[in-house]
Scaffold this motif. Structure first.
Motif, PDB file in Angstrom:
ATOM      1  N   SER A  95      40.609  73.264 -17.767  1.00  0.00           N
ATOM      2  CA  SER A  95      41.283  72.075 -18.282  1.00  0.00           C
ATOM      3  C   SER A  95      40.592  71.656 -19.573  1.00  0.00           C
ATOM      4  O   SER A  95      39.497  72.129 -19.891  1.00  0.00           O
ATOM      5  CB  SER A  95      41.190  70.938 -17.261  1.00  0.00           C
ATOM      6  OG  SER A  95      39.830  70.545 -17.111  1.00  0.00           O
ATOM      7  N   ARG A  96      41.197  70.756 -20.292  1.00  0.00           N
ATOM      8  CA  ARG A  96      40.563  70.234 -21.512  1.00  0.00           C
ATOM      9  C   ARG A  96      39.233  69.587 -21.187  1.00  0.00           C
ATOM     10  O   ARG A  96      38.262  69.738 -21.907  1.00  0.00           O
ATOM     11  CB  ARG A  96      41.478  69.225 -22.200  1.00  0.00           C
ATOM     12  CG  ARG A  96      42.651  69.861 -22.866  1.00  0.00           C
ATOM     13  CD  ARG A  96      43.479  68.826 -23.579  1.00  0.00           C
ATOM     14  NE  ARG A  96      44.681  69.468 -24.071  1.00  0.00           N
ATOM     15  CZ  ARG A  96      45.390  68.997 -25.062  1.00  0.00           C
ATOM     16  NH1 ARG A  96      45.044  67.885 -25.649  1.00  0.00           N
ATOM     17  NH2 ARG A  96      46.466  69.626 -25.457  1.00  0.00           N
ATOM     18  N   SER A  97      39.181  68.877 -20.086  1.00  0.00           N
ATOM     19  CA  SER A  97      37.952  68.206 -19.681  1.00  0.00           C
ATOM     20  C   SER A  97      36.849  69.215 -19.370  1.00  0.00           C
ATOM     21  O   SER A  97      35.697  69.043 -19.786  1.00  0.00           O
ATOM     22  CB  SER A  97      38.232  67.329 -18.457  1.00  0.00           C
ATOM     23  OG  SER A  97      37.049  66.782 -17.960  1.00  0.00           O
ATOM     24  N   TYR A  98      37.204  70.272 -18.640  1.00  0.00           N
ATOM     25  CA  TYR A  98      36.237  71.318 -18.292  1.00  0.00           C
ATOM     26  C   TYR A  98      35.700  71.987 -19.559  1.00  0.00           C
ATOM     27  O   TYR A  98      34.492  72.130 -19.739  1.00  0.00           O
ATOM     28  CB  TYR A  98      36.920  72.335 -17.379  1.00  0.00           C
ATOM     29  CG  TYR A  98      36.056  73.483 -16.916  1.00  0.00           C
ATOM     30  CD1 TYR A  98      35.113  73.307 -15.911  1.00  0.00           C
ATOM     31  CD2 TYR A  98      36.198  74.752 -17.465  1.00  0.00           C
ATOM     32  CE1 TYR A  98      34.330  74.361 -15.462  1.00  0.00           C
ATOM     33  CE2 TYR A  98      35.425  75.818 -17.022  1.00  0.00           C
ATOM     34  CZ  TYR A  98      34.495  75.610 -16.029  1.00  0.00           C
ATOM     35  OH  TYR A  98      33.731  76.652 -15.596  1.00  0.00           O
ATOM     36  N   LEU A  99      36.609  72.389 -20.440  1.00  0.00           N
ATOM     37  CA  LEU A  99      36.196  73.041 -21.681  1.00  0.00           C
ATOM     38  C   LEU A  99      35.389  72.105 -22.565  1.00  0.00           C
ATOM     39  O   LEU A  99      34.393  72.499 -23.177  1.00  0.00           O
ATOM     40  CB  LEU A  99      37.417  73.566 -22.436  1.00  0.00           C
ATOM     41  CG  LEU A  99      38.148  74.716 -21.765  1.00  0.00           C
ATOM     42  CD1 LEU A  99      39.422  75.049 -22.513  1.00  0.00           C
ATOM     43  CD2 LEU A  99      37.255  75.934 -21.640  1.00  0.00           C
ATOM     44  N   SER A 100      35.805  70.849 -22.624  1.00  0.00           N
ATOM     45  CA  SER A 100      35.089  69.862 -23.429  1.00  0.00           C
ATOM     46  C   SER A 100      33.666  69.666 -22.930  1.00  0.00           C
ATOM     47  O   SER A 100      32.725  69.569 -23.725  1.00  0.00           O
ATOM     48  CB  SER A 100      35.847  68.533 -23.415  1.00  0.00           C
ATOM     49  OG  SER A 100      35.142  67.574 -24.156  1.00  0.00           O
ATOM     50  N   ASP A 104      30.972  70.432 -25.644  1.00  0.00           N
ATOM     51  CA  ASP A 104      30.326  69.234 -26.183  1.00  0.00           C
ATOM     52  C   ASP A 104      29.003  68.876 -25.521  1.00  0.00           C
ATOM     53  O   ASP A 104      28.180  68.191 -26.127  1.00  0.00           O
ATOM     54  CB  ASP A 104      31.264  68.028 -26.075  1.00  0.00           C
ATOM     55  CG  ASP A 104      32.541  68.212 -26.884  1.00  0.00           C
ATOM     56  OD1 ASP A 104      32.513  68.977 -27.873  1.00  0.00           O
ATOM     57  OD2 ASP A 104      33.559  67.609 -26.517  1.00  0.00           O
TER      58      ASP A 104
END
Length: 132
Positions: A95-100, A104
């Motif tokens: 997900s975007r959250s996982y990748l972020s 980051d």
């Protein structure tokens, strides 16, 4: 991602993604990955289902970015290697959250610890990949 280990040497475009995986699939690449892929296909799963269900055995890491970086450093000290393969298990889709959180938080922590590079020596992706 294990699927990438196989797909480098196999042209999956020749398969109908919704039909069962052909048992005559071969690769000049990672044979253990191919064996697991074919095992899943032998259960009657389609190419799409096999790719979706694909998992690699790995060490499960949890905690803050600093905790995970510490664990990764300990693993690297114990087993050696030239980098890390980060994947997502079936219950935790990319997900975007996982990748972020990886990009980051974890990567900067790994860089601070000298566990991953913070720059590239060469101008092209090919040259940087060939470095290993």
């Amino acid at each position: 991602f294990g699927f990438a280990r196989i797909s480098r040497c196999c042209d999956f475009a020749r398969f109908d993604l919704d039909k069962p995986l052909s048992p005559d699939l071969t690769t000049e690449g990672h044979q253990a990955a191919l064996s697991e892929f074919l095992r899943l296909g032998a259960l009657g799963k389609s190419v799409k289902e096999v790719a979706w269900d694909w998992t690699l055995e790995s060490v499960r890491l949890a905690g803050t970015a600093a905790d995970v970086a510490q664990q990764m450093g300990e693993i690297m000290d114990f087993v050696g290697g030239d980098g890390f393969l980060i994947n997502s298990s079936n219950h935790l889709r990319l997900s975007r959250s996982y990748l972020s959180s990886i990009v980051d938080e974890l990567v900067p922590e790994l860089q601070r610890r000298g566990l991953t590079r913070s720059g590239y020596r060469h101008r092209t992706l090919r040259e940087n990949l060939m470095q290993f």
